[in-house]
Design an enzyme around this catalytic site. Structure first.
Site, short mmCIF file in Angstrom:
data_model
loop_
_atom_site.label_atom_id
_atom_site.label_comp_id
_atom_site.label_asym_id
_atom_site.label_seq_id
_atom_site.Cartn_x
_atom_site.Cartn_y
_atom_site.Cartn_z
N GLU A 1 -6.44 -4.19 1.65
CA GLU A 1 -6.57 -4.32 3.09
C GLU A 1 -8.05 -4.18 3.42
O GLU A 1 -8.85 -3.71 2.61
CB GLU A 1 -5.81 -3.20 3.79
CG GLU A 1 -4.41 -3.06 3.28
CD GLU A 1 -3.39 -3.05 4.38
OE1 GLU A 1 -3.24 -4.09 5.06
OE2 GLU A 1 -2.74 -2.03 4.53
N GLU B 1 0.88 -1.18 0.00
CA GLU B 1 0.00 0.00 0.00
C GLU B 1 0.91 1.21 0.00
O GLU B 1 1.59 1.48 0.99
CB GLU B 1 -0.90 0.00 1.24
CG GLU B 1 -1.95 -1.09 1.25
CD GLU B 1 -2.94 -0.98 0.11
OE1 GLU B 1 -3.13 0.12 -0.44
OE2 GLU B 1 -3.51 -2.02 -0.25
N CYS C 1 -2.63 8.95 3.80
CA CYS C 1 -2.44 8.34 2.48
C CYS C 1 -3.57 8.77 1.55
O CYS C 1 -3.39 8.85 0.34
CB CYS C 1 -2.40 6.83 2.60
SG CYS C 1 -3.67 6.18 3.67
P1 NAP Z 1 8.60 4.81 4.29
O1 NAP Z 1 9.74 5.75 4.49
O2 NAP Z 1 8.53 4.05 3.04
O3 NAP Z 1 8.63 3.84 5.56
C1 NAP Z 1 7.63 2.88 5.81
C2 NAP Z 1 8.20 1.74 6.63
O4 NAP Z 1 9.17 1.04 5.85
C3 NAP Z 1 8.93 2.19 7.89
O5 NAP Z 1 8.69 1.25 8.91
C4 NAP Z 1 10.37 2.16 7.45
O6 NAP Z 1 11.28 2.01 8.51
C5 NAP Z 1 10.36 0.91 6.59
N1 NAP Z 1 11.49 0.78 5.67
C6 NAP Z 1 12.29 1.75 5.16
N2 NAP Z 1 13.22 1.20 4.34
C7 NAP Z 1 13.01 -0.14 4.34
C8 NAP Z 1 13.64 -1.24 3.70
N3 NAP Z 1 14.68 -1.10 2.89
N4 NAP Z 1 13.15 -2.48 3.92
C9 NAP Z 1 12.09 -2.68 4.72
N5 NAP Z 1 11.46 -1.65 5.37
C10 NAP Z 1 11.90 -0.41 5.17
O7 NAP Z 1 7.21 5.59 4.42
P2 NAP Z 1 6.74 6.61 5.55
O8 NAP Z 1 7.43 7.92 5.34
O9 NAP Z 1 6.85 5.98 6.89
O10 NAP Z 1 5.19 6.77 5.20
C11 NAP Z 1 4.70 7.70 4.30
C12 NAP Z 1 4.32 7.04 2.98
O11 NAP Z 1 3.40 6.00 3.23
C13 NAP Z 1 3.63 7.97 2.01
O12 NAP Z 1 4.15 7.75 0.73
C14 NAP Z 1 2.18 7.54 2.07
O13 NAP Z 1 1.43 7.80 0.90
C15 NAP Z 1 2.31 6.08 2.32
N6 NAP Z 1 1.11 5.52 2.90
C16 NAP Z 1 0.30 4.77 2.09
C17 NAP Z 1 -0.88 4.22 2.60
C18 NAP Z 1 -1.79 3.40 1.73
O14 NAP Z 1 -2.65 2.73 2.28
N7 NAP Z 1 -1.64 3.39 0.42
C19 NAP Z 1 -1.21 4.44 3.94
C20 NAP Z 1 -0.36 5.21 4.72
C21 NAP Z 1 0.80 5.73 4.20
P3 NAP Z 1 12.02 3.30 9.14
O15 NAP Z 1 10.95 4.13 9.76
O16 NAP Z 1 12.92 2.70 10.13
O17 NAP Z 1 12.72 3.99 8.00
#
Ligand code: NAP
Length: 436
Positions: free
Chosen positions: A403, A190, A224
């Site tokens: 989901e 997602e 999101c």
């Molecule tokens: P993110 O930077 O991609 O991080 C999400 C999760 O992934 C965090 O737990 C992060 O850990 C982990 N992560 C980072 N690098 C990884 C790797 N190489 N391998 C495995 N896990 C890794 O996103 P965010 O800034 O937290 O969230 C914002 C984004 O989420 C936005 O783009 C938003 O649109 C999207 N979102 C989408 C939905 C949907 O349902 N479509 C819902 C909510 C949010 P760390 O925190 O330790 O870096």
């Protein structure tokens, strides 16, 4: 081997514990990641809702029983758990999203290894403490905090983890999918969004203003499903902009714990820099109507606050009209008619949520058919999903999984088709019952 209805009872107990501790959980969330308290309560409530919905699945979880083409033969399908589910979540819904993933994983009989965002480990800890209290047996729910690179990679690479359920940015999601593909591991993604509201010339503009405002600046634009584009028929651009400007000016920026505050802080300094840099890009592409600054004075100085910002005369293909900013920045995109509104809405690589404001029933139905998003709202903003319908995005917002709803069970289960022949003789389907 725990019977599914028994698992469901543990989920139910967990939902009841969340309800009992709702205020404590919500306050902890606001303190950790900043969303205003009313929204933090909503985040906890989504967790409760999905716990109760999935608790019920413990007594449903239906497969199929179908007639066999052969006499004295039984044919049916059942769901079975995959094993260990790796759950990796973002910070913006630090309780709802982990619950959206863990509840279907657990009711279907998997164990989980849960890695929350590094920005919200406390929320995750509080949730998992309540799961332990609810009675999940030791070893069934496992929390590992730490960075994406270290803990996330280890979960994705582990041969013992059968499925990765990830919510976060498209960049991280793509990396995870590539790593997991090496092991042919199931991955549910997602990802990012660039959600749009379409306001047609016949819309109720006061209602549209309410919807746009809530979708654009709720959770400081960090949902999101947040709307960062409003695509408006030219005839109503001016009156809509006037309303939006007046109402946005009245929004109060500040601590999410203050009940008078409408818009809380961004998640961290990096997010403020990102929003600031997109505002810089916006100044070169469009007309800044209001906002556009970090809060540097008074109580808010030193926090991660950014003024709600509106740009007018944005082109659908401008960078601020295309790229996910994930902050309180709204682009107003003027268009000529329904057709060009629909094209502008769909001209993005993302496809999570969209909405249309109109009083014309024909145009409403066209939008329901034409908008290329997993969620469409009519006469409401782009946020507000309910847990009993599928939730997820088209195009680069995801990879086809969903989901919530009972369809969420598909992510965490493997199908098994079972045939029982009680004829006492060898019967060959497609051969013995068909002409040669
Ligand atoms: P993110 O930077 O991609 O991080 C999400 C999760 O992934 C965090 O737990 C992060 O850990 C982990 N992560 C980072 N690098 C990884 C790797 N190489 N391998 C495995 N896990 C890794 O996103 P965010 O800034 O937290 O969230 C914002 C984004 O989420 C936005 O783009 C938003 O649109 C999207 N979102 C989408 C939905 C949907 O349902 N479509 C819902 C909510 C949010 P760390 O925190 O330790 O870096």
């Amino acid at each position: 081997r725990t019977p599914a209805p028994k698992r469901g009872e543990i989920l139910y107990a967990f939902g009841a514990l969340m309800a009992e501790h709702k205020e404590r959980l919500a306050r902890a969330m606001t303190r950790e990641m900043g969303k205003v308290l009313a929204e933090a309560r909503g985040d906890v409530q989504e967790g409760i809702d999905i716990a109760y919905l999935m608790a019920g699945e413990g007594r449903r979880m239906a497969g199929e029983t179908v007639p066999s083409e052969l006499p004295d033969k039984w044919a049916m399908s059942i769901r079975q758990p995959l094993g260990v589910a790796g759950i990796i979540t973002p910070w913006n819904f630090p309780m709802a999203i982990p619950c959206w993933k863990t509840m279907p994983a657990l009711v279907t009989g998997n164990t989980v290894v849960f890695k929350p965002s590094s920005d919200t480990p406390h929320c995750a800890t509080l949730l998992v403490e309540l799961m332990a209290e609810a009675g999940f047996p030791p070893g069934v729910v496992n929390l590992v905090t730490g960075s994406g690179g270290e803990v996330g990679d280890a979960i994705v690479d582990s041969p013992d983890v059968s499925i990765i359920s990830f919510t976060g940015s498209s960049t991280t999601g793509r990396e995870i999918a590539q790593r997991a593909a090496r092991r042919l591991k199931r991955v549910s993604l997602e990802l990012g969004g660039k959600n749009g509201v379409v306001v047609l010339g016949d819309a109720d503009l006061d209602l549209a203003t309410d919807g746009v405002l809530w979708s654009a600046f709720g959770t400081t634009g960090q949902r999101c499903t947040a709307a960062s584009r409003v695509i408006v028929e030219r005839s109503v651009v001016e009156p809509l902009l006037q309303r939006l400007e007046a109402r946005t000016r009245a929004l109060r920026l500040g601590s999410g714990l203050d009940p008078a505050v409408d818009v809380g802080p961004l998640i961290n300094a990096g997010a403020v820099d990102k929003v600031d840099s997109y505002v810089g890009i916006g100044r070169t592409e469009a007309e800044l109507v209001l906002g556009g600054r970090r809060a540097t004075e008074g109580d808010l100085a030193g926090g991660h606050f950014f003024e709600p910002t509106i740009f007018a005369a944005v082109g659908a293909m401008d960078r601020i009209g295309q790229e996910e900013i994930f902050g309180p920045v709204l682009s107003v995109i003027p268009v000529d008619d329904y057709g060009s509104a629909m094209l502008a809405l769909n001209q993005t690589r993302y496809g999570l949520s969209s909405s249309v404001f109109t009083r014309d029933i024909n145009k409403a139905f066209r939008a329901m058919r034409d908008f290329e998003t997993g969620i469409v709202y009519v006469n409401a903003g782009t946020t507000g999903a309910e847990v009993h319908l599928p939730f997820g995005g088209w195009k680069e917002t995801g990879n086809g999984h969903r989901e919530a709803g009972h369809i969420a069970l598909d992510t965490y289960t493997e199908w098994k088709s079972i045939y029982v022949d009680f004829s006492g003789r060898l019967q060959r389907a497609q051969i013995d019952n068909q002409p040669a």
